[in-house]
Design a protein around this motif. Structure first.
Motif, PDB file in Angstrom:
ATOM      1  N   ILE A   1       9.214  11.251 -23.312  1.00 35.51           N
ATOM      2  CA  ILE A   1       7.752  11.255 -23.428  1.00 35.51           C
ATOM      3  C   ILE A   1       7.181  10.677 -22.132  1.00 35.51           C
ATOM      4  CG2 ILE A   1       7.499   8.925 -24.394  1.00 35.51           C
ATOM      5  CD1 ILE A   1       5.637  12.082 -25.608  1.00 35.51           C
ATOM      6  N   GLY A   2       5.938  11.005 -21.857  1.00 33.15           N
ATOM      7  CA  GLY A   2       5.267  10.431 -20.695  1.00 33.15           C
ATOM      8  C   GLY A   2       5.495  11.171 -19.400  1.00 33.15           C
ATOM      9  N   ASN A   3       5.803  12.456 -19.488  1.00 34.61           N
ATOM     10  CA  ASN A   3       6.071  13.212 -18.268  1.00 34.61           C
ATOM     11  C   ASN A   3       4.814  13.643 -17.531  1.00 34.61           C
ATOM     12  OD1 ASN A   3       9.133  13.539 -18.202  1.00 34.61           O
ATOM     13  ND2 ASN A   3       8.662  14.184 -20.284  1.00 34.61           N
ATOM     14  N   GLY A   4       3.660  13.247 -18.055  1.00 35.17           N
ATOM     15  CA  GLY A   4       2.409  13.509 -17.348  1.00 35.17           C
ATOM     16  C   GLY A   4       2.183  12.566 -16.175  1.00 35.17           C
ATOM     17  N   ILE A   5       2.972  11.476 -16.114  1.00 34.03           N
ATOM     18  CA  ILE A   5       2.928  10.592 -14.945  1.00 34.03           C
ATOM     19  C   ILE A   5       4.344  10.454 -14.389  1.00 34.03           C
ATOM     20  CG2 ILE A   5       0.931   9.285 -15.737  1.00 34.03           C
ATOM     21  CD1 ILE A   5       2.908   6.972 -16.378  1.00 34.03           C
ATOM     22  N   SER A   6       4.431  10.064 -13.141  1.00 38.83           N
ATOM     23  CA  SER A   6       5.735   9.906 -12.508  1.00 38.83           C
ATOM     24  C   SER A   6       6.407   8.624 -12.983  1.00 38.83           C
ATOM     25  CB  SER A   6       5.577   9.871 -10.984  1.00 38.83           C
ATOM     26  OG  SER A   6       4.729   8.811 -10.582  1.00 38.83           O
ATOM     27  N   CYS A   7       7.726   8.612 -12.926  1.00 42.41           N
ATOM     28  CA  CYS A   7       8.490   7.417 -13.266  1.00 42.41           C
ATOM     29  C   CYS A   7       9.855   7.525 -12.587  1.00 42.41           C
ATOM     30  CB  CYS A   7       8.662   7.288 -14.777  1.00 42.41           C
ATOM     31  SG  CYS A   7       9.535   5.785 -15.278  1.00 42.41           S
ATOM     32  N   GLY A   8      10.172   6.556 -11.749  1.00 42.06           N
ATOM     33  CA  GLY A   8      11.443   6.612 -11.037  1.00 42.06           C
ATOM     34  C   GLY A   8      11.653   5.376 -10.198  1.00 42.06           C
ATOM     35  N   SER A   9      12.494   5.501  -9.193  1.00 41.90           N
ATOM     36  CA  SER A   9      12.884   4.352  -8.375  1.00 41.90           C
ATOM     37  C   SER A   9      12.084   4.280  -7.080  1.00 41.90           C
ATOM     38  CB  SER A   9      14.372   4.422  -8.053  1.00 41.90           C
ATOM     39  OG  SER A   9      15.153   4.402  -9.224  1.00 41.90           O
ATOM     40  N   LEU A  10      11.824   3.049  -6.647  1.00 39.82           N
ATOM     41  CA  LEU A  10      11.191   2.791  -5.353  1.00 39.82           C
ATOM     42  C   LEU A  10      12.215   2.114  -4.456  1.00 39.82           C
ATOM     43  CD1 LEU A  10       7.737   1.319  -6.458  1.00 39.82           C
ATOM     44  CD2 LEU A  10       8.123   3.581  -5.484  1.00 39.82           C
ATOM     45  N   GLU A  11      12.351   2.626  -3.256  1.00 39.27           N
ATOM     46  CA  GLU A  11      13.275   2.031  -2.287  1.00 39.27           C
ATOM     47  C   GLU A  11      12.481   1.362  -1.166  1.00 39.27           C
ATOM     48  OE1 GLU A  11      17.262   3.745  -0.486  1.00 39.27           O
ATOM     49  OE2 GLU A  11      15.531   4.521   0.627  1.00 39.27           O
ATOM     50  N   PHE A  12      12.856   0.135  -0.849  1.00 37.65           N
ATOM     51  CA  PHE A  12      12.222  -0.616   0.237  1.00 37.65           C
ATOM     52  C   PHE A  12      13.264  -0.814   1.338  1.00 37.65           C
ATOM     53  CE2 PHE A  12      10.093  -1.670  -3.694  1.00 37.65           C
ATOM     54  CZ  PHE A  12       8.751  -1.658  -3.361  1.00 37.65           C
ATOM     55  N   ASP A  13      13.095  -0.057   2.395  1.00 40.03           N
ATOM     56  CA  ASP A  13      14.043  -0.095   3.507  1.00 40.03           C
ATOM     57  C   ASP A  13      13.347  -0.667   4.740  1.00 40.03           C
ATOM     58  OD1 ASP A  13      16.101   0.256   5.287  1.00 40.03           O
ATOM     59  OD2 ASP A  13      15.967   2.441   5.360  1.00 40.03           O
ATOM     60  N   ASN A  14      13.403  -1.985   4.872  1.00 44.36           N
ATOM     61  CA  ASN A  14      12.685  -2.678   5.950  1.00 44.36           C
ATOM     62  C   ASN A  14      11.201  -2.305   5.900  1.00 44.36           C
ATOM     63  OD1 ASN A  14      12.440  -4.470   8.096  1.00 44.36           O
ATOM     64  ND2 ASN A  14      12.777  -2.875   9.617  1.00 44.36           N
TER      65      ASN A  14
ATOM     66  N   ASP B   1       0.826  -1.204   0.000  1.00 42.25           N
ATOM     67  CA  ASP B   1       0.000   0.000   0.000  1.00 42.25           C
ATOM     68  C   ASP B   1       0.862   1.257   0.000  1.00 42.25           C
ATOM     69  OD1 ASP B   1      -1.733  -2.074   0.555  1.00 42.25           O
ATOM     70  OD2 ASP B   1      -2.931  -0.925   1.973  1.00 42.25           O
ATOM     71  N   LYS B   2       0.361   2.294  -0.656  1.00 44.96           N
ATOM     72  CA  LYS B   2       1.017   3.592  -0.610  1.00 44.96           C
ATOM     73  C   LYS B   2       1.106   4.073   0.847  1.00 44.96           C
ATOM     74  CE  LYS B   2       0.575   8.288  -2.471  1.00 44.96           C
ATOM     75  NZ  LYS B   2      -0.236   9.176  -3.347  1.00 44.96           N
ATOM     76  N   GLY B   3       2.223   4.667   1.188  1.00 43.87           N
ATOM     77  CA  GLY B   3       2.392   5.199   2.540  1.00 43.87           C
ATOM     78  C   GLY B   3       2.895   4.185   3.533  1.00 43.87           C
ATOM     79  N   THR B   4       3.145   2.953   3.103  1.00 43.86           N
ATOM     80  CA  THR B   4       3.691   1.945   4.011  1.00 43.86           C
ATOM     81  C   THR B   4       5.064   2.378   4.489  1.00 43.86           C
ATOM     82  OG1 THR B   4       2.504   0.177   2.847  1.00 43.86           O
ATOM     83  CG2 THR B   4       4.340  -0.481   4.251  1.00 43.86           C
ATOM     84  N   GLN B   5       5.291   2.266   5.775  1.00 43.66           N
ATOM     85  CA  GLN B   5       6.581   2.690   6.346  1.00 43.66           C
ATOM     86  C   GLN B   5       7.715   1.883   5.708  1.00 43.66           C
ATOM     87  OE1 GLN B   5       6.707   2.567  10.614  1.00 43.66           O
ATOM     88  NE2 GLN B   5       8.822   3.267  10.743  1.00 43.66           N
ATOM     89  N   GLY B   6       8.765   2.596   5.324  1.00 42.48           N
ATOM     90  CA  GLY B   6       9.904   1.946   4.695  1.00 42.48           C
ATOM     91  C   GLY B   6       9.863   1.982   3.178  1.00 42.48           C
ATOM     92  N   LEU B   7       8.738   2.459   2.592  1.00 48.78           N
ATOM     93  CA  LEU B   7       8.614   2.605   1.149  1.00 48.78           C
ATOM     94  C   LEU B   7       8.849   4.066   0.771  1.00 48.78           C
ATOM     95  CD1 LEU B   7       7.781   1.728  -1.741  1.00 48.78           C
ATOM     96  CD2 LEU B   7       5.399   2.106  -1.054  1.00 48.78           C
ATOM     97  N   LYS B   8       9.753   4.282  -0.180  1.00 51.77           N
ATOM     98  CA  LYS B   8      10.103   5.649  -0.558  1.00 51.77           C
ATOM     99  C   LYS B   8      10.279   5.757  -2.060  1.00 51.77           C
ATOM    100  CE  LYS B   8      13.511   9.289   0.411  1.00 51.77           C
ATOM    101  NZ  LYS B   8      14.795   9.605   1.114  1.00 51.77           N
ATOM    102  N   PHE B   9       9.665   6.789  -2.646  1.00 54.03           N
ATOM    103  CA  PHE B   9       9.880   7.108  -4.056  1.00 54.03           C
ATOM    104  C   PHE B   9      11.058   8.058  -4.139  1.00 54.03           C
ATOM    105  CE2 PHE B   9       9.067   9.657  -7.895  1.00 54.03           C
ATOM    106  CZ  PHE B   9       8.962   8.649  -8.848  1.00 54.03           C
TER     107      PHE B   9
END
Length: 381
Positions: free
Chosen positions: A202-215, A186-194
């Motif tokens: 192209i496609g800058n109308g939506i976000s695109c990048g890395s997700l970090e899972f830290d515990n 779920d969005k907002g789960t502790q330890g999840l970071k964009f």
């Protein structure tokens, strides 16, 4: 195997095509500049019946098969390829959550109606920079403890990564394990970071990048599958049905706007489109688009039949996106200087075509899949 489009199929295509031409196309260049406008357009598409296509009716979806869905994405892409891609991305992940995984919890089933109507959105966290197109080389992992799954690692180039409400995440079920599992985070789960939103061609109308899972701790009832690798491969095959449908839509739009442009431009006393060399170029491209279109329909029909689809899906993805790339490049050339302008319609189509060649397995990966399938048949003899 014959492929016949029913009156319902044709009506769905016409509905999507008209929406693409009358709603998406006029907003096309502005959509690239505004995530708010993109979200507003996404919700309008959902309101008009383009969301939840493959989700069963009893779960709040439309219950469409793969052929009907492909026709819709082709029609939408004629208006705007990027918005068609965004919608099929969300629909694919939502359908997978709703229908692919056996024994999912009631808590997961409860979120499906929100995915079906577009009020909640998703992202597929599969790719890692260290493994690229090889999901078996995933390094991210989860440890099962008393309080749930603890996820560690990083996922890269995740479309809608910043704004999704739910993430379908594939990780190893242990740091040294070779088995993969699928978890719903779920969005907002502790330890999840964009981490960042990188600008793209192209496609800058939506976000695109890395997700970090830290515990990042996920409840046990968020387990989607204990066989995540198999599920990921199926999900990729689904995408290889629909991505080429989008490619066909943008290629057809490229041909049409190019023919219109060349009809209005006069050179040496005649409209440019009267030049035989130009007509031959357009004829060559038009024939390839028609072939790509029917390969999409054939692949979708095979998917609907339940037959093995990996090889034909790879051919579909390879051919459809190659045709879109060739078409948009040659049409940009026919546009002359206007084709080189960043704010021209043809240049946006070219960028979308290049994106489609890369996502869901690059052209080179498709050739590997196809080549292995051919060699496997003869190596058995």
């Amino acid at each position: 195997m014959s492929i016949m489009l029913s009156k319902e199929d044709q009506a769905l295509y016409e509905k999507a095509l008209n929406y693409g031409k009358n709603v998406l196309y006029p907003a096309g260049l502005d959509l690239e500049k505004s995530s708010e406008l993109t979200r507003k357009m996404f919700l309008d598409m959902a309101k008009n019946g383009f969301c939840g296509l493959g989700i069963p009716k009893e779960m709040g979806g439309k219950g469409y098969n793969y052929l009907k869905s492909a026709l819709i994405y082709e029609g939408l892409a004629y208006g705007d390829g990027m918005m068609s891609f965004i919608m099929q991305l969300h629909n694919n992940i939502s359908m997978e959550i709703a229908t692919f995984y056996e024994g999912i919890s009631e808590e997961i089933k409860a979120i499906v109606p929100g995915l079906a109507d577009g009020t909640k959105t998703t992202a597929f966290a599969l790719t890692e920079s260290v493994s690229g197109c090889d999901p078996s080389a995933t390094s991210s992992y989860a440890e099962l403890r008393d309080d749930g799954y603890h996820i560690f690692g990083k996922k890269d180039w995740i479309a809608n990564g910043k704004d999704a409400d739910y993430y379908n995440v594939m990780v190893k079920d242990g740091k040294d394990s070779k088995n993969m599992i699928m978890l719903l985070v779920d969005k907002g789960t502790q330890g999840l970071k964009f981490l960042e939103n990188r600008e793209r061609l192209i496609g800058n109308g939506i976000s695109c990048g890395s997700l970090e899972f830290d515990n990042c701790i996920v409840p046990k009832d968020r387990l989607l599958s204990n066989n995540g690798f198999k599920e990921a491969l199926i999900a990729i095959d689904v995408a290889r049905v629909f991505t080429p449908a989008i490619a066909v839509g943008i290629a057809q739009r490229a041909i049409d706007i190019t023919a219109e442009y060349l009809s209005s431009r006069v050179s040496f006393g005649n409209p440019i489109i009267k030049n035989q060399g130009v007509q031959w170029e357009l004829a060559d491209l038009s024939a390839k688009i028609e072939a790509a279109r029917w390969l999409v329909y054939r692949t979708a029909s095979v998917m609907d039949s339940g037959e093995p689809v990996a090889s034909i899906a790879a051919k579909n993805k390879y051919f459809g996106t190659e045709v879109a790339m060739e078409t948009t490049v040659k049409c940009a050339q026919l546009f002359g200087s206007e084709g080189f302008m960043k704010d021209s319609r043809i240049s946006k189509l070219l960028y979308v075509a290049k994106m489609l060649q890369i996502v869901d397995g690059t052209t080179e990966i498709q050739k590997i899949v196809i080549g292995r399938d051919i060699s496997r048949k003869f190596l058995k003899k």
